[in-house]
Write a protein that holds these residues in place. Structure first.
Motif, mmCIF file in Angstrom:
data_model
loop_
_atom_site.group_PDB
_atom_site.id
_atom_site.type_symbol
_atom_site.label_atom_id
_atom_site.label_comp_id
_atom_site.label_asym_id
_atom_site.label_seq_id
_atom_site.Cartn_x
_atom_site.Cartn_y
_atom_site.Cartn_z
ATOM 1 N N THR A 255 39.324 43.824 38.046
ATOM 2 C CA THR A 255 39.531 44.927 37.106
ATOM 3 C C THR A 255 39.495 46.273 37.832
ATOM 4 O O THR A 255 38.594 46.544 38.617
ATOM 5 C CB THR A 255 38.435 44.899 36.017
ATOM 6 O OG1 THR A 255 38.489 43.647 35.336
ATOM 7 C CG2 THR A 255 38.641 46.032 35.021
ATOM 8 N N GLY A 256 40.518 47.066 37.567
ATOM 9 C CA GLY A 256 40.600 48.387 38.185
ATOM 10 C C GLY A 256 41.291 48.412 39.521
ATOM 11 O O GLY A 256 41.352 49.466 40.159
ATOM 12 N N THR A 257 41.813 47.280 39.986
ATOM 13 C CA THR A 257 42.525 47.242 41.262
ATOM 14 C C THR A 257 43.877 46.569 41.073
ATOM 15 O O THR A 257 44.130 45.912 40.067
ATOM 16 C CB THR A 257 41.740 46.474 42.339
ATOM 17 O OG1 THR A 257 41.778 45.067 42.036
ATOM 18 C CG2 THR A 257 40.290 46.928 42.382
ATOM 19 N N ASP A 258 44.748 46.734 42.062
ATOM 20 C CA ASP A 258 46.050 46.074 42.014
ATOM 21 C C ASP A 258 46.236 45.126 43.200
ATOM 22 O O ASP A 258 47.358 44.717 43.507
ATOM 23 C CB ASP A 258 47.186 47.103 41.986
ATOM 24 C CG ASP A 258 47.135 48.074 43.158
ATOM 25 O OD1 ASP A 258 46.275 47.875 44.052
ATOM 26 O OD2 ASP A 258 47.937 49.020 43.193
ATOM 27 N N GLN A 259 45.105 44.772 43.874
ATOM 28 C CA GLN A 259 45.166 43.832 44.986
ATOM 29 C C GLN A 259 44.393 42.566 44.608
ATOM 30 O O GLN A 259 43.232 42.649 44.181
ATOM 31 C CB GLN A 259 44.571 44.451 46.253
ATOM 32 C CG GLN A 259 45.378 45.640 46.779
ATOM 33 C CD GLN A 259 44.776 46.210 48.049
ATOM 34 O OE1 GLN A 259 43.600 45.980 48.337
ATOM 35 N NE2 GLN A 259 45.590 46.942 48.814
ATOM 36 N N PRO A 260 45.002 41.397 44.737
ATOM 37 C CA PRO A 260 44.346 40.158 44.311
ATOM 38 C C PRO A 260 43.174 39.785 45.220
ATOM 39 O O PRO A 260 43.096 40.187 46.379
ATOM 40 C CB PRO A 260 45.461 39.118 44.405
ATOM 41 C CG PRO A 260 46.406 39.660 45.419
ATOM 42 C CD PRO A 260 46.366 41.148 45.267
ATOM 43 N N ALA A 261 42.245 39.028 44.630
ATOM 44 C CA ALA A 261 41.109 38.479 45.367
ATOM 45 C C ALA A 261 40.993 36.993 45.035
ATOM 46 O O ALA A 261 41.501 36.526 44.005
ATOM 47 C CB ALA A 261 39.824 39.215 44.996
ATOM 48 N N ASP A 262 40.352 36.239 45.928
ATOM 49 C CA ASP A 262 40.136 34.803 45.713
ATOM 50 C C ASP A 262 38.764 34.593 45.087
ATOM 51 O O ASP A 262 37.754 35.068 45.610
ATOM 52 C CB ASP A 262 40.234 34.054 47.045
ATOM 53 C CG ASP A 262 41.609 34.201 47.681
ATOM 54 O OD1 ASP A 262 42.611 34.147 46.932
ATOM 55 O OD2 ASP A 262 41.680 34.387 48.912
ATOM 56 N N PHE A 263 38.749 33.887 43.952
ATOM 57 C CA PHE A 263 37.512 33.691 43.189
ATOM 58 C C PHE A 263 37.065 32.232 43.251
ATOM 59 O O PHE A 263 37.884 31.313 43.192
ATOM 60 C CB PHE A 263 37.713 34.074 41.723
ATOM 61 C CG PHE A 263 37.777 35.556 41.474
ATOM 62 C CD1 PHE A 263 36.635 36.269 41.138
ATOM 63 C CD2 PHE A 263 38.982 36.244 41.576
ATOM 64 C CE1 PHE A 263 36.693 37.626 40.908
ATOM 65 C CE2 PHE A 263 39.048 37.597 41.350
ATOM 66 C CZ PHE A 263 37.898 38.302 41.013
#
Length: 477
Positions: A255-263
């Motif tokens: 939330t609040g970013t436009d770069q994906p992360a691995d969860f």
């Protein structure tokens, strides 16, 4: 001093028309052109009058004497004390023409101000002054081309209708407040089923980007309410339908970013919120100031109503002036719009400086360009000009006046506000020749009061709102 006044044609109208004609037809490339904040509508001629002022030779001689005294105070000549050079010496040194020019610079604005007062000229821009006689000798004559405030009419002002939020709490508003308190005092109970929106899940969360932990998104045994939307795009939807012991792996934009992360998410426990039933007994035990549900709900209604009433009152004047401005279809004087715009810009710059930031820093923080910033302020300035012209139209149509008692009362009010004596406030207004402007403002305030008494006020559903309540003439609900 003698002065006359006559209507005048706008000498810029023909020139502006020719310029616009050329601008439109010289193959101007509009591609990529920024139209924001630019008015490409028809040129609006100014409403002008011409003041002709004549100052007799004897009267102007006194201004020349004053000019010599001014020059003498500033002159530094050997053999004379500073500021004590006699006129004859000065006249021999600099000549009469230099003093005459100084007299013209100093005296013409004073004669112009006197003529403006005598003819009650409602200036909205700095006059264009031309010396037509007497620049070198004899009596002085000058002309002042003065742009005046246009007088308009606003048909329909007596039938305005405005919509504002209801100041009365609805049953759904009260129910929402009741449920919020029940949730605050609810109990979490473990359940043997899959997660649903509104459940509280205990989870372990790990998020990485390029193998590095994402700050704030790595935690253990975190109690999270499904549906809050705090973590990442689609995160809560992925939790719905999972059971205790489930392991989730996916990529999403935090939330609040436009770069994906691995969860990586591990579900440990699922709990649902069990709410207490709102009974008289529960209210009495948990909300000590009330004995019954009815009394509690009445208190909630009063609290919400008071808040809503304040909001409605704050919006009423803005909605009324918006509606009034909507009746104005006359062209707006550029001088008035630009003058208001410059005042707004300067005021904001001063506010920023007081806070220790520059206008450039503020624009960067808010993501605006200078053109965007000015365009937004221009909208406010255009409304302000429309409201000014329309209020003056209401003043004329309703025969609204400001007498001596009104002005004295305003002096007293201002004095109380600024911590001065009323007589000192009066002297300041008289010294700055601003009494007429103060009277205008009083009349416009009375016009607003008239509108507030006659406008139809309704809520979002079209239900009439009680005027007495909004205007504070009735005990608040």
């Amino acid at each position: 001093m003698n002065s006359t006044i006559a209507p005048a044609e706008d000498p810029r109208s023909d020139e502006d028309h020719d310029h616009d004609h050329d601008h439109d037809h010289e193959g101007h490339d509009h591609e990529g052109h920024d139209h924001e904040g630019h008015d490409h509508g028809p040129v609006t001629p100014r409403e002008l009058v011409r003041l002709t002022v004549t100052i007799g030779q004897d009267e102007f001689d006194r201004d020349i004497d004053a000019a010599f005294r001014k020059i003498g105070r500033e002159a530094r000549l050997p053999g004379f004390r500073n500021g004590k050079v006699p006129r004859k010496v000065l006249e021999a040194r600099i000549g009469l023409l230099a003093a005459r020019e100084e007299a013209l610079r100093d005296a013409v604005p004073q004669y112009l101000a006197k003529a403006v007062r005598e003819h009650d000229v409602d200036l909205i821009a700095t006059p264009e002054v031309t010396i037509t006689a007497g620049a070198e000798e004899g009596e002085v004559t000058f002309e002042a081309l003065c742009e005046i405030r246009p007088v308009i009419t606003v048909p329909g002002y007596g039938g305005l209708r405005v919509e504002i939020p209801s100041p009365v709490a609805s049953e759904s508003d009260i129910d929402e407040a009741v449920d919020a308190e029940r949730r605050r005092q609810g109990t979490l109970v473990a359940v043997e089923r899959t997660a649903q929106h509104g459940d509280h899940v205990t989870l372990t969360l790990a998020a990485t980007r390029d193998g590095e932990p994402v700050p704030g998104l790595n935690t253990e045994d975190w109690l999270y309410e499904v549906g809050k939307g705090w973590v990442a795009e689609g995160f809560d939807d992925r939790l719905v339908g999972t059971a205790a012991g489930a392991e989730l792996t996916f990529s999403a934009n935090p939330t609040g970013t436009d770069q994906p992360a691995d969860f990586q998410v591990s579900i440990t426990q699922i709990q649902e919120m069990q709410l207490p039933e709102a009974t008289d007994e529960w209210v009495s035990e948990n909300l000590g100031e009330f004995d019954t549900v009815e009394a509690w709900r009445a208190s909630i209604a009063e609290r919400i109503g008071n808040t809503r009433l304040g909001q409605a009152r704050n919006q009423l004047v803005e909605r009324v002036t918006d509606a009034l401005a909507g009746l104005v279809d006359a062209p707006l004087p550029t001088s008035m719009v630009e003058g208001d715009l410059q005042a707004r810009i300067q005021n904001m710059v001063r506010q920023f400086q007081a806070q220790g930031i520059s206008i450039d820093q503020w624009l960067q923080i808010t993501g605006q360009t200078p053109d965007m910033f000015i365009a937004a302020l221009r909208v406010q300035s255009e409304k302000a000009v429309k409201v000014d012209l329309a209020m003056r139209a209401v003043v004329v149509a309703e025969g609204i006046t400001a007498d001596a008692d009104d002005i004295e009362a305003e002096y007293a009010r201002i004095a109380l506000q600024v911590g001065q004596k009323a007589k000192d406030v009066r002297l300041a207004y008289e010294k700055n020749d601003a009494v007429h402007d103060l009277a205008d403002q009083i009349r416009k305030n009375k016009a607003l009061d008239w509108l507030l008494e006659h406008v139809e006020i309704v809520d979002e559903a079209g239900t009439p709102i009680e005027r007495e309540l909004l205007l504070g003439r009735k005990g608040d609900a």
